[in-house]
Design a protein around this motif. Structure first.
Motif, PDB file in Angstrom:
ATOM      1  N   ASP A 142       0.853  -1.181   0.003  1.00 37.75           N
ATOM      2  CA  ASP A 142      -0.042  -0.215  -0.022  1.00 37.75           C
ATOM      3  C   ASP A 142       0.897   1.302   0.061  1.00 37.75           C
ATOM      4  OD1 ASP A 142      -2.310  -1.482  -0.023  1.00 37.75           O
ATOM      5  OD2 ASP A 142      -2.625  -1.453   2.027  1.00 37.75           O
ATOM      6  N   ASN A 143       2.022   1.467   0.623  1.00 44.64           N
ATOM      7  CA  ASN A 143       2.894   2.197   0.823  1.00 44.64           C
ATOM      8  C   ASN A 143       3.596   2.385  -0.636  1.00 44.64           C
ATOM      9  OD1 ASN A 143       2.761   3.209   3.515  1.00 44.64           O
ATOM     10  ND2 ASN A 143       3.997   1.495   3.892  1.00 44.64           N
ATOM     11  N   ARG A 146       0.786   4.239  -2.961  1.00 43.05           N
ATOM     12  CA  ARG A 146       0.903   5.533  -2.681  1.00 43.05           C
ATOM     13  C   ARG A 146       2.120   6.470  -3.143  1.00 43.05           C
ATOM     14  NH1 ARG A 146      -1.520   3.786   2.147  1.00 43.05           N
ATOM     15  NH2 ARG A 146       0.665   3.787   3.318  1.00 43.05           N
ATOM     16  N   ASP A 148       4.947   6.478  -1.898  1.00 47.13           N
ATOM     17  CA  ASP A 148       5.678   6.834  -0.429  1.00 47.13           C
ATOM     18  C   ASP A 148       7.031   5.610  -0.501  1.00 47.13           C
ATOM     19  OD1 ASP A 148       6.985   7.560   1.578  1.00 47.13           O
ATOM     20  OD2 ASP A 148       4.977   7.444   2.871  1.00 47.13           O
TER      21      ASP A 148
END
Length: 257
Positions: A142-143, A146, A148
């Motif tokens: 998920d990071n 995104r 990130d």
């Protein structure tokens, strides 16, 4: 008689004075130096010899200027050539960087579209909680989705450390390699180590050909051309049907295989 003689003496003296005055007017006044020492004069140079010396000096100076100009022009040409080479190398780097980001962006979008349908590569071994395994991997993923990258790097590192026999280790190694190579300050050595782990530990995994190609391209950019060629030939031989095999052939042509 005496009177006549006196007149004659007076007339002779007067005549002598007139002669001396006339001589003085013809020669002009003498300076002190002229009266004390004889004047010495250097012979005057002829016009032809003076003109010859001037012409020789002018020709020598002109030759020096022409040689200097030629040297400057050669130096300018060399600098222009170096500038063109640097521009070409910079453009190649920009194109490679853009292609790398586009490739990663495409992969991330694909990863996001997979969502919950993404399946583990293999069953977890040992005392591993499958749900905890999946949750840790999903958090790292998920990071990444995104963008990130710093948080994703820490999360994937944590997953690989906490789940040495996890179900998603091959994926984690691959994505961690991608993250390392796309951070603001790329960590190329760490990235190559992650791609190498996929190649060595999971040769039958779907990410193996991609990892091997990524490893070879990074080696080529770092000047490790021999190592890059070895991995490219290995890719073509072991994964001839993979899409990366065609890319490997093109890269070998560029590297002068």
């Amino acid at each position: 008689m005496k009177v006549v003689n006196s007149k004659r003496l007076f007339a002779g003296a007067l005549f002598s004075s007139l002669v001396l005055c006339a001589h003085a007017q013809g020669t002009g006044p003498l300076a002190v130096e002229d009266r004390s020492l004889p004047r010495q004069q250097a012979p005057a140079a002829s016009p032809s010899s003076t003109a010859g010396v001037s012409t020789t000096i002018s020709q020598d100076g002109l030759m020096v200027l022409m040689q200097q100009q030629q040297q400057f022009e050669e130096q300018i040409q060399q600098l222009n050539g170096q500038i063109e080479e640097l521009r070409h190398e910079l453009q190649i780097m920009k194109d490679a960087e853009r292609e790398r980001y586009l490739d990663l962006d495409t992969r991330i979008n694909t990863l996001a579209e997979q969502g919950k349908t993404e399946q583990p590569d293999e069953q977890a071994e040992g005392n591993v909680d499958p749900e905890a395994d999946r949750a840790a991997y999903k958090a790292a993923k998920d990071n990444l989705v995104r963008r990130d990258f710093d948080a994703a790097a820490k999360a994937f590192e944590g997953y690989l450390n906490d789940f040495p026999n996890g179900q998603f280790r091959a994926h984690a190694h691959f994505w961690l390699g991608q993250v390392y190579s796309n951070q603001k300050t790329p960590q190329n050595d760490k990235a190559m180590a992650q791609f190498q782990a996929v190649v060595d530990d999971y040769p039958d995994h779907s990410k193996a050909p991609t990892s091997l190609y990524a490893l070879a391209t990074m080696q080529a950019r770092d000047g490790k051309v021999s190592e890059a060629k070895i991995n490219l030939h290995k890719l073509i031989k072991q994964y001839p049907d993979a899409s990366e095999a065609g890319k490997a052939k093109s890269l070998l042509d560029q590297l002068g295989s």
